[in-house]
Design a protein around this motif. Structure first.
Motif, mmCIF file in Angstrom:
data_model
loop_
_atom_site.group_PDB
_atom_site.id
_atom_site.type_symbol
_atom_site.label_atom_id
_atom_site.label_comp_id
_atom_site.label_asym_id
_atom_site.label_seq_id
_atom_site.Cartn_x
_atom_site.Cartn_y
_atom_site.Cartn_z
ATOM 1 N N GLN A 97 13.876 3.109 48.257
ATOM 2 C CA GLN A 97 13.478 3.174 46.850
ATOM 3 C C GLN A 97 14.594 2.595 45.992
ATOM 4 O O GLN A 97 15.567 3.259 45.668
ATOM 5 C CB GLN A 97 13.161 4.605 46.424
ATOM 6 N N GLN A 98 14.420 1.344 45.662
ATOM 7 C CA GLN A 98 15.245 0.601 44.711
ATOM 8 C C GLN A 98 14.248 -0.268 43.951
ATOM 9 O O GLN A 98 13.981 -1.401 44.350
ATOM 10 C CB GLN A 98 16.305 -0.249 45.409
ATOM 11 N N PRO A 99 13.648 0.254 42.901
ATOM 12 C CA PRO A 99 12.516 -0.430 42.273
ATOM 13 C C PRO A 99 12.840 -1.860 41.849
ATOM 14 O O PRO A 99 13.863 -2.106 41.200
ATOM 15 C CB PRO A 99 12.214 0.450 41.052
ATOM 16 N N PRO A 100 11.984 -2.818 42.217
ATOM 17 C CA PRO A 100 12.150 -4.170 41.673
ATOM 18 C C PRO A 100 12.024 -4.111 40.153
ATOM 19 O O PRO A 100 11.138 -3.431 39.620
ATOM 20 C CB PRO A 100 10.989 -4.951 42.301
ATOM 21 N N LEU A 101 12.882 -4.825 39.464
ATOM 22 C CA LEU A 101 12.927 -4.712 38.010
ATOM 23 C C LEU A 101 12.020 -5.706 37.300
ATOM 24 O O LEU A 101 12.063 -5.803 36.070
ATOM 25 C CB LEU A 101 14.370 -4.848 37.527
ATOM 26 N N ASP A 102 11.176 -6.421 38.061
ATOM 27 C CA ASP A 102 10.209 -7.306 37.423
ATOM 28 C C ASP A 102 8.922 -6.561 37.061
ATOM 29 O O ASP A 102 7.944 -7.166 36.624
ATOM 30 C CB ASP A 102 9.886 -8.501 38.318
ATOM 31 N N GLY A 103 8.915 -5.244 37.268
ATOM 32 C CA GLY A 103 7.748 -4.436 36.933
ATOM 33 C C GLY A 103 6.809 -4.189 38.085
ATOM 34 O O GLY A 103 5.863 -3.401 37.960
ATOM 35 N N SER A 104 7.041 -4.821 39.221
ATOM 36 C CA SER A 104 6.191 -4.604 40.384
ATOM 37 C C SER A 104 6.629 -3.340 41.117
ATOM 38 O O SER A 104 7.702 -2.793 40.869
ATOM 39 C CB SER A 104 6.246 -5.807 41.317
ATOM 40 N N VAL A 349 16.671 -10.864 44.439
ATOM 41 C CA VAL A 349 15.853 -9.801 43.879
ATOM 42 C C VAL A 349 16.760 -8.913 43.044
ATOM 43 O O VAL A 349 17.901 -8.641 43.421
ATOM 44 C CB VAL A 349 15.145 -8.990 44.993
ATOM 45 N N LEU A 350 16.269 -8.484 41.875
ATOM 46 C CA LEU A 350 16.978 -7.564 40.998
ATOM 47 C C LEU A 350 16.329 -6.194 41.119
ATOM 48 O O LEU A 350 15.117 -6.050 40.919
ATOM 49 C CB LEU A 350 16.933 -8.029 39.539
ATOM 50 N N THR A 351 17.137 -5.192 41.447
ATOM 51 C CA THR A 351 16.615 -3.852 41.678
ATOM 52 C C THR A 351 17.336 -2.832 40.807
ATOM 53 O O THR A 351 18.449 -3.077 40.327
ATOM 54 C CB THR A 351 16.780 -3.438 43.150
ATOM 55 N N LEU A 352 16.697 -1.685 40.655
ATOM 56 C CA LEU A 352 17.307 -0.558 39.954
ATOM 57 C C LEU A 352 18.021 0.301 40.988
ATOM 58 O O LEU A 352 17.382 0.931 41.832
ATOM 59 C CB LEU A 352 16.236 0.259 39.227
ATOM 60 N N ALA A 353 19.359 0.311 40.931
ATOM 61 C CA ALA A 353 20.147 1.055 41.924
ATOM 62 C C ALA A 353 21.540 1.285 41.357
ATOM 63 O O ALA A 353 22.322 0.343 41.225
ATOM 64 C CB ALA A 353 20.232 0.287 43.239
ATOM 65 N N PRO A 354 21.873 2.521 40.994
ATOM 66 C CA PRO A 354 23.204 2.789 40.448
ATOM 67 C C PRO A 354 24.309 2.434 41.426
ATOM 68 O O PRO A 354 24.201 2.690 42.629
ATOM 69 C CB PRO A 354 23.181 4.293 40.170
ATOM 70 N N VAL A 355 25.366 1.839 40.910
ATOM 71 C CA VAL A 355 26.548 1.483 41.702
ATOM 72 C C VAL A 355 27.396 2.732 41.891
ATOM 73 O O VAL A 355 27.236 3.735 41.180
ATOM 74 C CB VAL A 355 27.316 0.344 41.014
ATOM 75 N N CYS A 356 28.328 2.686 42.842
ATOM 76 C CA CYS A 356 29.067 3.891 43.223
ATOM 77 C C CYS A 356 30.018 4.405 42.144
ATOM 78 O O CYS A 356 30.417 5.561 42.189
ATOM 79 C CB CYS A 356 29.829 3.651 44.524
#
Length: 380
Positions: A97-104, A349-356
């Motif tokens: 689960q790292q949502p694609p940030l293009d809305g898909s 691909v650009l994803t939503l994923a917080p960095v450490c």
């Protein structure tokens, strides 16, 4: 030898960005990232279109005889979506689960090779060619214990898998990915367990570590805090591998308590592979640069990655794929325009994923390949 192509299927609302490294003889390599237009659909509809696009991509003449080595699905809701997926490939597959940030709701990274022999056994993909053996094991999880205990257990399982094939973490692990649920609070436990395991296996500040990404990501199992992916190589000489530091721009990670290498170069007779770890806006003292400014952090991140690639004898023109991690989805418009301008052909691909580190707004990783003539080594 290297080509970049975009395949757009308007009837599916899908596209595939493909990079190809095809020598005149020997093993060919392909990285593809597939994207789906959201179209206001349920996940099952988007997933079906994605599979159709993948089938069209793999039906292209250049893929005839190719083996899919691994696939990574980037999902918007792994817990609910993975049970709906009908993944039947022999490839090593991970779902995160790292949502694609293009809305898909879903995007897909595919890595394939042609001119190899591939087998699958208990989730381990073994790829053999010219005396080398690649081992790919993705999507490793356990649901017992805290983040430290889960990391320790996963690394012990990985050690056992390598030992079964005559390898060790110190000698044969090329690349790892650690996905951490609630990375802001759980990352420290993963770091402790990894450091302890590495010390037992002879990986110390005086020897070397392993290129890696440690990033926010949710496994499909709600009780799994850590998900591990690994890439290993057997049959190569020690001189074929070296580590990339770019000390003008970066410091050793052990200086701020973590144990991974910034990048790894593996040399073969006909090519080089560079694996760039998750890299952010940091200086050679370990300080986060450009607090709160995602645009300037992106520029510094690119500068750091470019210096690592240069140390490996490569540049951005040799990059085959990129994964980008953003902490704040509101930064997507700014960053997507920057990447589209900087990398018009490279699959990413650009994803939503917080960095450490919470102060890091963006991180990226990549794999690069270029042509070499190393007569002392066997071709890939």
């Amino acid at each position: 030898m290297r080509q970049f192509n975009r395949y757009q299927w308007d009837n599916l609302g899908a596209r595939a960005d493909l990079s190809s490294f095809e020598p005149d003889c020997g093993v060919a390599e392909y990285h593809a990232i597939l994207h789906i237009e959201p179209q206001g659909q349920l996940f099952t509809d988007q997933y079906a279109r994605l599979l159709s696009a993948e089938n069209l991509l793999l039906a292209l003449p250049q893929f005839k005889g190719a083996c899919i080595v691994f696939k990574r699905y980037f999902l918007s809701d792994a817990c609910n979506q993975v049970p709906l997926m009908t993944e039947l490939d022999d490839a090593s597959v991970s779902f995160i689960q790292q949502p694609p940030l293009d809305g898909s709701k879903v995007a897909l990274w595919v890595y394939a090779q042609k001119g190899v022999s591939m087998t699958s056994d208990d989730g381990v993909i073994t790829v053999e060619h010219n005396g080398y053996t690649q081992l790919w094991k993705m999507g490793m999880t356990t649901n017992i214990g805290d983040s430290e205990q889960q990391t320790a257990a996963l690394l012990e399982d990985y050690e056992a898998m390598l030992a079964k094939h005559g390898g060790t973490i110190a000698d044969n692990c090329i690349r790892t990915w650690f996905y951490v649920r609630d990375v802001d609070t759980q990352y420290a436990g993963m770091v402790r367990a990894r450091k302890a395991n590495f010390e037992v296996n002879g990986l110390t500040p005086q020897t070397h570590y392993v290129s890696s990404t440690g990033i926010g990501g949710l496994p499909a199992d709600p009780k799994a805090i850590i998900q591990l992916g690994t890439c290993s190589l057997l049959g190569f000489e020690p001189g074929q591998q070296r580590y990339l530091y770019a000390f003008s721009h970066l410091n050793k990670t052990i200086e701020y308590g973590v144990t991974f290498e910034r990048g790894t170069l593996v040399e073969f007779g006909d090519r080089g592979h560079v694996y760039i770890s998750g890299t952010a806006s940091i200086d050679n003292k370990g300080n986060v640069l450009h607090l709160g400014d995602v645009r300037r952090q992106t520029l510094r991140m690119w500068e750091n990655v470019e210096k690592l690639l240069e140390e490996g004898g490569m540049g951005f023109d040799d990059v085959m794929q990129i994964v980008v991690y953003l902490r704040d989805m509101a930064d997507y418009d700014v960053v997507s325009h920057m990447f589209a301008e900087k990398f018009p052909h490279v699959p990413y691909v650009l994803t939503l994923a917080p960095v450490c580190r919470p102060a890091w707004l963006i991180e990226m990783e990549c794999i690069a390949v270029d042509r070499r003539e190393n007569k002392q080594y066997r071709d890939f």
